[in-house]
Structures are given as C-alpha cells and as structure tokens.
Design a protein around this motif. Structure first.
Motif, PDB file in Angstrom:
ATOM      1  N   LYS A 122       4.471 -63.444  -3.838  1.00  0.00           N
ATOM      2  CA  LYS A 122       3.876 -63.762  -2.538  1.00  0.00           C
ATOM      3  C   LYS A 122       3.619 -62.531  -1.669  1.00  0.00           C
ATOM      4  CE  LYS A 122       4.554 -67.366   0.976  1.00  0.00           C
ATOM      5  NZ  LYS A 122       5.425 -68.491   1.343  1.00  0.00           N
ATOM      6  N   PRO A 157      -4.132 -73.643   1.033  1.00  0.00           N
ATOM      7  CA  PRO A 157      -4.701 -72.467   1.706  1.00  0.00           C
ATOM      8  C   PRO A 157      -3.673 -71.742   2.564  1.00  0.00           C
ATOM      9  CG  PRO A 157      -5.362 -74.464   2.839  1.00  0.00           C
ATOM     10  CD  PRO A 157      -4.609 -74.906   1.624  1.00  0.00           C
ATOM     11  N   ILE A 158      -3.927 -70.452   2.778  1.00  0.00           N
ATOM     12  CA  ILE A 158      -3.094 -69.676   3.690  1.00  0.00           C
ATOM     13  C   ILE A 158      -3.943 -69.273   4.899  1.00  0.00           C
ATOM     14  CG2 ILE A 158      -1.583 -68.841   1.871  1.00  0.00           C
ATOM     15  CD1 ILE A 158      -2.993 -66.162   1.985  1.00  0.00           C
ATOM     16  N   ARG A 162      -3.443 -63.710   7.171  1.00  0.00           N
ATOM     17  CA  ARG A 162      -2.532 -63.377   6.063  1.00  0.00           C
ATOM     18  C   ARG A 162      -3.323 -63.083   4.794  1.00  0.00           C
ATOM     19  NH1 ARG A 162       2.832 -64.511   7.032  1.00  0.00           N
ATOM     20  NH2 ARG A 162       3.239 -65.572   8.998  1.00  0.00           N
ATOM     21  N   LEU A 163      -4.397 -63.816   4.571  1.00  0.00           N
ATOM     22  CA  LEU A 163      -5.235 -63.567   3.402  1.00  0.00           C
ATOM     23  C   LEU A 163      -5.876 -62.183   3.485  1.00  0.00           C
ATOM     24  CD1 LEU A 163      -6.526 -64.622   0.795  1.00  0.00           C
ATOM     25  CD2 LEU A 163      -8.325 -65.661   2.188  1.00  0.00           C
ATOM     26  N   TYR A 168      -4.930 -61.610  -1.226  1.00  0.00           N
ATOM     27  CA  TYR A 168      -4.983 -62.710  -2.181  1.00  0.00           C
ATOM     28  C   TYR A 168      -4.144 -63.863  -1.668  1.00  0.00           C
ATOM     29  CZ  TYR A 168      -0.306 -61.176  -3.586  1.00  0.00           C
ATOM     30  OH  TYR A 168       1.026 -60.828  -3.594  1.00  0.00           O
ATOM     31  N   ASN A 169      -4.424 -65.047  -2.209  1.00  0.00           N
ATOM     32  CA  ASN A 169      -3.614 -66.231  -1.961  1.00  0.00           C
ATOM     33  C   ASN A 169      -2.843 -66.519  -3.243  1.00  0.00           C
ATOM     34  OD1 ASN A 169      -2.520 -68.748  -1.538  1.00  0.00           O
ATOM     35  ND2 ASN A 169      -4.446 -69.788  -1.092  1.00  0.00           N
ATOM     36  N   ASP A 237       0.804 -74.918  -5.226  1.00  0.00           N
ATOM     37  CA  ASP A 237       1.443 -74.056  -4.245  1.00  0.00           C
ATOM     38  C   ASP A 237       2.536 -73.250  -4.947  1.00  0.00           C
ATOM     39  OD1 ASP A 237       1.802 -72.878  -1.811  1.00  0.00           O
ATOM     40  OD2 ASP A 237       2.655 -74.629  -0.810  1.00  0.00           O
TER      41      ASP A 237
END
Length: 273
Positions: A122, A157-158, A162-163, A168-169, A237
């Motif tokens: 993450k 989704p983020i 933050r993306l 990246y997600n 997720d």
C-alpha cells in the motif's frame, strides 16, 4: 509406342536421386538450442540484476534467493491464512443483498507479518506483491468464484490526492492480476472517491460507516449508459475491516443494476475494529 526422349548425346537423362526432406520443428516450437540459450540469458540477467539490485523480502527485508518472489520462503509459509470457518468475516458483509462470496489470502494482525505485507503493497511501492498475492491465492484454491462466474472487476477507489502522491491504487493492481485469470476487464473509472474524503484507517467503526456513505460515487456516464446492468462483479480491496466501504459501494452498484457481487481482499482483519 512412343519412345522416351533422349538427351543430346543419345542417352536418356539421369534422374536426380530423391533427397530426404529435413523435418522442420513443430509450429510454435523453437529449436532446443535456442530454448537453452534463452534460459541461460534469463538466468544470467537475473544474476546480474540480483548482484547490483538485490531484492529484499517484503516482510523481513532479507535478501531473496533467485527462486523466491516478493517473500522469502520462511515468511511466505508463516503468513497466517484466512479460513472462513474460523473467522466468519463474511458475516460483516451480510448487510448487502448483492454479495455472494468472500475470498481472501491472509488474516491481518496489526504489527505482525500480514501488517507488513499490506504496508509494503500500500505505501512502499512494492507493486509486485499484487500479482504474487493473486498467484498464491490461486495456487491454494482460495478464489471462490470460478472462471465464467465474473463479468467485470472493480477496484475500491482511493482518494485522488492519495492516488497522485502514491502513483497507483493497490486495489487496482490486485484487480489487474485477477483480470488476467478471469479473462474479463478491470475498470477503475466506474467507481470514484471524492477528493478530500477521509481515509478509513484512523476511524472507529461508526465513523467508518458514515464516512463510507459520503465518500464514494458512481460514474454518471456508466449509470446512464447502463453498462453495469445485470453484471456479475468482483469487488477488490487490500483489506477488509468492518465492511462499511464494501457496503457503501454495493449500495451504488445495486442502484446501477448489478446482478451480484463477489469480494476479494488480500487480507481480513482478525477483528472488525
């Protein structure tokens, strides 16, 4: 009766003896020597890269052997696996009538190996962990939906900032690895998260539920065009905690006419905190 035609000096022309044809290798099969050279080239390249850019284990940081991927064998075997009969995490998803199944690789414990695994995926840019997690789940038979059971894969989704910062997600990385197995598209543009919405990480259970309801939206064009109508969706997720995020997204998917939802997460928190 006609006579055979003679050559220039009154002799019959000699016939060339037939030569045996060389058998070509079967279509799509390279010669053995080329295959051996290719293996040696890949091995040499791997040795050179490992010499100058040693690959650490995502959990313990120890240098990986050439045969190891992302995790050393010790950490990979020690990673606690998710078992529904022991944790019953699917009960956290009973609030949505769309959800049909939950699949997960690991159990998540804070400050333990599974925590370091998710953190590396993450926050540390360890993108190779996503296909590693999916491959491991596949090899251990942990994916409940079978091929042909899924039409579309959607990552959670983020938030856009933050993306942009992360590049990246992590849920999309997992979704892409799963799409290669299921042979269906992974789309990151159908579900969105509002800019400035709070992360779920530091919130308590009730706060997470409220935040999730206000954080996500469905792409208007996808809704108007009916592209999700009747689709069987795999929602992906990195971590399942209370299930509030998945419930909020399933409410949107139900509005769009999705037929059913299956869930895959890399890890399940041992307690719904």
């Amino acid at each position: 009766m006609s006579q055979p035609k003679e050559g220039a000096h009154g002799q019959q022309p000699r016939q060339e003896p037939s030569r045996p044809r060389e058998q070509a290798p079967p279509a799509g099969q390279a010669p053995q020597s080329r295959s051996i050279l290719g293996r040696w080239a890949r091995l040499s390249l791997g040795l050179i890269l490992d010499l100058f850019y040693p690959r650490p284990c995502a959990i313990c940081g120890r240098r990986l052997a050439l045969s190891e991927r992302c995790l050393c064998l010790e950490c990979a075997s020690r990673l606690p696996r998710y078992h529904e009969e022991h944790t019953c995490a699917s009960e956290r998803l009973l609030g949505s009538p769309l959800i049909r199944s939950l699949s997960a690789l690991s159990i998540y414990h804070h400050d333990e190996d599974s925590h370091r695994l998710i953190t590396a995926l993450k926050y540390s840019g360890y993108r190779e962990l996503a296909p590693f997690i999916v491959r491991t789940a596949l090899s251990e038979g942990r994916l409940r939906p079978q091929r042909g059971d899924i039409d579309l894969i959607l990552p959670v989704p983020i938030e856009p900032q933050r993306l942009e910062a992360r590049g990246y997600n992590q849920a999309m990385l997992l979704a892409e690895a799963l799409a290669a197995y299921y042979g269906c598209p992974a789309r990151a543009d159908y579900l969105g998260r509002y800019r400035g919405s709070h992360s779920q990480t530091t919130l308590h259970r009730q706060q997470r539920m409220l935040n999730a309801q206000q954080a996500f939206y469905l792409n208007k064009a996808a809704l108007q065009q009916g592209v999700l109508q009747g689709q069987r969706v795999l929602l992906v997720d990195d971590l399942l905690t209370t299930g509030s995020t998945l419930h909020a997204l399933c409410d949107l998917l139900e509005e769009a006419g999705v037929a059913e939802v299956h869930v895959f997460v890399a890890a399940v928190a041992i307690r719904a905190v």
